[in-house]
Design a protein around this motif. Sequence first.
Motif, PDB file in Angstrom:
ATOM      1  N   UNK A 200      -0.516 -10.051   7.945  1.00 32.97           N
ATOM      2  CA  UNK A 200      -0.780  -9.283   9.164  1.00 32.97           C
ATOM      3  C   UNK A 200       0.482  -9.139   9.999  1.00 32.97           C
ATOM      4  N   UNK A 201       1.264 -10.231  10.062  1.00 32.30           N
ATOM      5  CA  UNK A 201       2.478 -10.230  10.882  1.00 32.30           C
ATOM      6  C   UNK A 201       3.484  -9.214  10.360  1.00 32.30           C
ATOM      7  N   UNK A 202       3.456  -8.968   9.045  1.00 31.19           N
ATOM      8  CA  UNK A 202       4.426  -8.047   8.446  1.00 31.19           C
ATOM      9  C   UNK A 202       4.053  -6.581   8.665  1.00 31.19           C
TER      10      UNK A 202
ATOM     11  N   UNK B 205       4.217   3.166  11.668  1.00 32.91           N
ATOM     12  CA  UNK B 205       5.145   4.210  12.119  1.00 32.91           C
ATOM     13  C   UNK B 205       4.356   5.491  12.376  1.00 32.91           C
ATOM     14  N   UNK B 206       4.371   5.941  13.626  1.00 29.87           N
ATOM     15  CA  UNK B 206       3.662   7.182  13.982  1.00 29.87           C
ATOM     16  C   UNK B 206       4.654   8.336  13.880  1.00 29.87           C
ATOM     17  N   UNK B 207       4.331   9.328  13.060  1.00 27.01           N
ATOM     18  CA  UNK B 207       5.185  10.521  12.944  1.00 27.01           C
ATOM     19  C   UNK B 207       4.610  11.608  13.845  1.00 27.01           C
TER      20      UNK B 207
ATOM     21  N   UNK C 147       5.277  -0.169   7.186  1.00 20.32           N
ATOM     22  CA  UNK C 147       4.690  -0.073   5.837  1.00 20.32           C
ATOM     23  C   UNK C 147       3.422   0.793   5.835  1.00 20.32           C
ATOM     24  N   UNK C 148       3.002   1.228   7.050  1.00 20.75           N
ATOM     25  CA  UNK C 148       1.933   2.216   7.169  1.00 20.75           C
ATOM     26  C   UNK C 148       2.450   3.367   8.028  1.00 20.75           C
TER      27      UNK C 148
ATOM     28  N   UNK D  96      -3.993   7.885   8.503  1.00 21.46           N
ATOM     29  CA  UNK D  96      -3.159   6.708   8.272  1.00 21.46           C
ATOM     30  C   UNK D  96      -2.948   6.587   6.760  1.00 21.46           C
ATOM     31  N   UNK D  97      -1.703   6.388   6.352  1.00 21.51           N
ATOM     32  CA  UNK D  97      -1.371   6.238   4.930  1.00 21.51           C
ATOM     33  C   UNK D  97      -0.562   4.962   4.708  1.00 21.51           C
ATOM     34  N   UNK D  98      -0.757   4.339   3.550  1.00 18.21           N
ATOM     35  CA  UNK D  98       0.251   3.382   3.115  1.00 18.21           C
ATOM     36  C   UNK D  98       1.527   4.200   2.891  1.00 18.21           C
TER      37      UNK D  98
END
Length: 246
Positions: A8-10, A14-16, A98-99, A175-177
């Motif tokens: 979870x911490x990792x 990133x919102x584009x 990472x998302x 939302x995507x990986x």
Amino acid sequence: MAAARGRRAEEKYSVLLPTYNERENLPLIVWLLVRSFQESGNNFEIIVIDDGSPDGTQEVAEQLEKIYGSDKILLRPRAKKLGLGTAYIHGMQHATGNFIIIMDADLSHHPKFIPEFIRKQKEGNFDIVSGTRYKGNGGVYGWDLKRKIISRGANFVTQVLLRPGASDLTGSFRLYRKEVLQKLMEKCVSKGYVFQMEMIVRARQLGYTVGEVPISFVDRVYGESKLGGNEIVSFLKGLFTLFATT
């Protein structure tokens, strides 16, 4: 348990935000995004991809970068309008999360739904979570009857022809990986409004999992809507191309 906490911490989101003439909307959408992420405790960054807006959007983004810090707001402009797909590719090159979350900057997508997207993704370990206007308590506000008919009709025809396994194909709040979005971008060839639809169709082809969250879509607050007759014709052409090739 400790390993789960470590995972979870990792996680970072990133919102584009692709922009073109969004000077009035940008400060508010950024404020809502920052508040939503801070309240939910999720790590984030917002990447503004401005396509040479003549209305001063870039200058506003520079001010926001100073207010919130360049680790949270990243302005990554381009010289001119080059399309949505290439804006995502450009934004992804600068994304450290990472998302990836894609959404409109015109306030038609409210950031309050993002924690629900994140919860849904964790719940089902989905590759993609898509906002849907056509399921549960989702809906559209501020559209006239013509636009509602066009949108519903486009969605219905697409469901019949492509059977994509998702209820809202033309929406652009997802939302995507990160690695999944990168793979899909390599496969997608469509432009304009068909692009979002092709992303879901290709995802199904590649075996990616899609979760859905009902959202309220509110017509843009400031500025003009970009849907016109040409876009409708392009959409239909793109739809039948997809039907013939998938």
